[in-house]
Design a protein around this motif. Structure first.
Motif, PDB file in Angstrom:
ATOM      1  N   LYS A  30       2.895   2.189  11.473  1.00 27.70           N
ATOM      2  CA  LYS A  30       4.302   1.944  11.340  1.00 27.70           C
ATOM      3  C   LYS A  30       5.151   2.447  12.236  1.00 27.70           C
ATOM      4  CE  LYS A  30       3.693  -0.482   7.931  1.00 27.70           C
ATOM      5  NZ  LYS A  30       3.573  -0.262   6.399  1.00 27.70           N
ATOM      6  N   GLY A  90       7.146  -4.151   6.812  1.00 34.74           N
ATOM      7  CA  GLY A  90       5.962  -4.785   7.397  1.00 34.74           C
ATOM      8  C   GLY A  90       5.768  -4.533   9.016  1.00 34.74           C
ATOM      9  N   ARG A 138       0.693  -1.151   0.132  1.00 34.41           N
ATOM     10  CA  ARG A 138      -0.012  -0.086   0.015  1.00 34.41           C
ATOM     11  C   ARG A 138       1.006   1.147  -0.135  1.00 34.41           C
ATOM     12  NH1 ARG A 138      -1.712  -3.609   3.518  1.00 34.41           N
ATOM     13  NH2 ARG A 138      -3.804  -4.399   3.481  1.00 34.41           N
ATOM     14  N   GLN A 175      -1.690  -8.643   8.057  1.00 33.62           N
ATOM     15  CA  GLN A 175      -1.639  -7.405   7.221  1.00 33.62           C
ATOM     16  C   GLN A 175      -2.135  -7.464   5.756  1.00 33.62           C
ATOM     17  OE1 GLN A 175       2.779  -5.413   7.580  1.00 33.62           O
ATOM     18  NE2 GLN A 175       2.295  -5.655   5.109  1.00 33.62           N
ATOM     19  N   LEU A 191      11.217  -7.228  -5.013  1.00 32.89           N
ATOM     20  CA  LEU A 191      11.797  -7.801  -3.730  1.00 32.89           C
ATOM     21  C   LEU A 191      11.222  -9.157  -3.604  1.00 32.89           C
ATOM     22  CD1 LEU A 191      11.237  -4.913  -1.229  1.00 32.89           C
ATOM     23  CD2 LEU A 191      13.279  -6.159  -1.473  1.00 32.89           C
ATOM     24  N   ASP A 192      10.014  -9.529  -4.008  1.00 32.91           N
ATOM     25  CA  ASP A 192       9.328 -10.703  -3.620  1.00 32.91           C
ATOM     26  C   ASP A 192       8.120 -10.986  -4.481  1.00 32.91           C
ATOM     27  OD1 ASP A 192       7.899  -8.260  -2.775  1.00 32.91           O
ATOM     28  OD2 ASP A 192       8.329  -8.791  -0.615  1.00 32.91           O
TER      29      ASP A 192
HETATM   30  C1  F6R Z   1       6.401  -5.750  -0.658  1.00 36.93           C
HETATM   31  C2  F6R Z   1       7.297  -6.050   0.465  1.00 36.93           C
HETATM   32  C3  F6R Z   1       6.900  -5.731   2.028  1.00 36.93           C
HETATM   33  C4  F6R Z   1       6.297  -4.547   1.961  1.00 36.93           C
HETATM   34  C5  F6R Z   1       5.733  -4.255   3.586  1.00 36.93           C
HETATM   35  C6  F6R Z   1       4.969  -3.060   3.809  1.00 36.93           C
HETATM   36  O1  F6R Z   1       7.185  -6.111  -1.781  1.00 36.93           O
HETATM   37  O2  F6R Z   1       8.395  -6.276   0.401  1.00 36.93           O
HETATM   38  O3  F6R Z   1       8.099  -5.664   2.712  1.00 36.93           O
HETATM   39  O4  F6R Z   1       6.948  -3.357   1.631  1.00 36.93           O
HETATM   40  O5  F6R Z   1       4.752  -5.233   3.963  1.00 36.93           O
HETATM   41  O6  F6R Z   1       3.401  -3.124   3.139  1.00 36.93           O
HETATM   42  P1  F6R Z   1       2.521  -2.193   3.104  1.00 36.93           P
HETATM   43  O7  F6R Z   1       3.116  -1.036   2.392  1.00 36.93           O
HETATM   44  O8  F6R Z   1       1.298  -2.696   2.458  1.00 36.93           O
HETATM   45  O9  F6R Z   1       2.445  -1.451   4.668  1.00 36.93           O
END
Ligand code: F6R
Length: 261
Positions: free
Chosen positions: A202, A134, A38, A164, A66-67
């Motif tokens: 966060k 995260g 997001r 999440q 990244l993933d």
């Molecule tokens: C996504 C990733 C995750 C997100 C993290 C935050 O490619 O690598 O580490 O960056 O989970 O996600 P949001 O932005 O949705 O809070």
């Protein structure tokens, strides 16, 4: 590590996009490590706008995400390939052949992970790695106890991460429990790293990641060991930091942080 605090989410995202723009203008074939989630949607919106209005050119850029979730094909709306197409790739002049994500449907995940590392190496390594964080403290999907030397591999997602991200799936039960992720070691190899975090939810994990002890229980603390990392925050995400007045002072008085190459 530099910590840059902006008044709101929009200006934090704009600053993140500005850093990418500056680097891309300096090196048109920049190798960019990309994140989903997001937080990044607004950054990609701004990059698309820079492409439209300021001719920001992505034609030679190369990207590595990244993933990617295990078991999701690129056309699946929950996949990160789908997300990237929607939010960035379809909206700028990136050559899709230069965009890379691990193949979530790979028959041999270990071979896929090794190959992904090989492709990054052949590209000359990541110049600029974009990161979110995260609630578990993960960067990429490096969940607690990920080794700081880890490379791209498959990780099982924690209940915190599943909670999440489940909301992003039409049917929450469809969210895979495992994903490919670059390792912490892969991320630390990037020449430069920009982590963006916004919002009150966060604040607590950012305080631990930035000012807490380095521990593999919180992968993002590994960034304290990286020589060129900038953490961009809005006021909400910065609210639990002890030294926020100092970080604000740096932003106002040491504008050369932007040239932290
Ligand atoms: C996504 C990733 C995750 C997100 C993290 C935050 O490619 O690598 O580490 O960056 O989970 O996600 P949001 O932005 O949705 O809070």
């Amino acid at each position: 590590m530099e910590v840059l605090i902006r008044p709101d989410t929009d200006s934090a995202a704009r600053l993140t996009a500005e850093v990418i723009k500056r680097d891309l203008e300096k090196k048109p074939n920049l190798v960019i490590g990309l994140a989903t989630g997001r937080t990044m949607e607004i950054v990609y919106g701004k990059l698309a706008e820079m492409h439209r209005k300021q001719n920001l050119d992505f034609s030679l850029a190369r990207t590595f995400n990244l993933d990617e979730y295990i078991g999701l094909a690129p056309g699946n709306e929950g996949s990160y390939r789908y997300y990237m197409n929607q939010h960035l790739f379809n909206n700028v002049n990136l050559d899709l052949r230069n965009t890379h994500l691990p193949d979530g449907m790979a028959k041999d995940p270990s071979a896929e992970a090794v190959n992904y590392e090989k492709l990054m190496k052949e590209a000359g390594g990541i110049d600029l790695q974009l990161l979110g964080i995260g609630r578990s403290g993960h960067i990429g999907f490096n969940e607690p106890l990920s080794a700081f030397f880890s490379r791209t591999r498959v990780k099982a997602l924690t209940p915190t991460t599943i909670q999440q991200n489940q909301g992003l799936f039409k049917n929450p039960e469809d969210m895979p429990r495992r994903a490919f992720t670059m390792g912490v070691g892969t991320i630390l190899d990037a020449k430069k790293i920009v982590l963006l975090a916004t919002g009150k939810e966060k604040a607590s994990i950012i305080a631990k990641a930035v000012e807490g002890p380095v521990t593999s229980m919180i992968s993002a603390t590994a960034l304290q060991l990286h020589a060129k990392t900038v953490v961009i925050l809005d006021e909400d995400a910065a609210s639990d930091l002890k030294e926020k007045d100092y970080y604000r002072w740096i932003f106002d008085n040491e504008p050369e942080w932007l040239d932290f190459h």
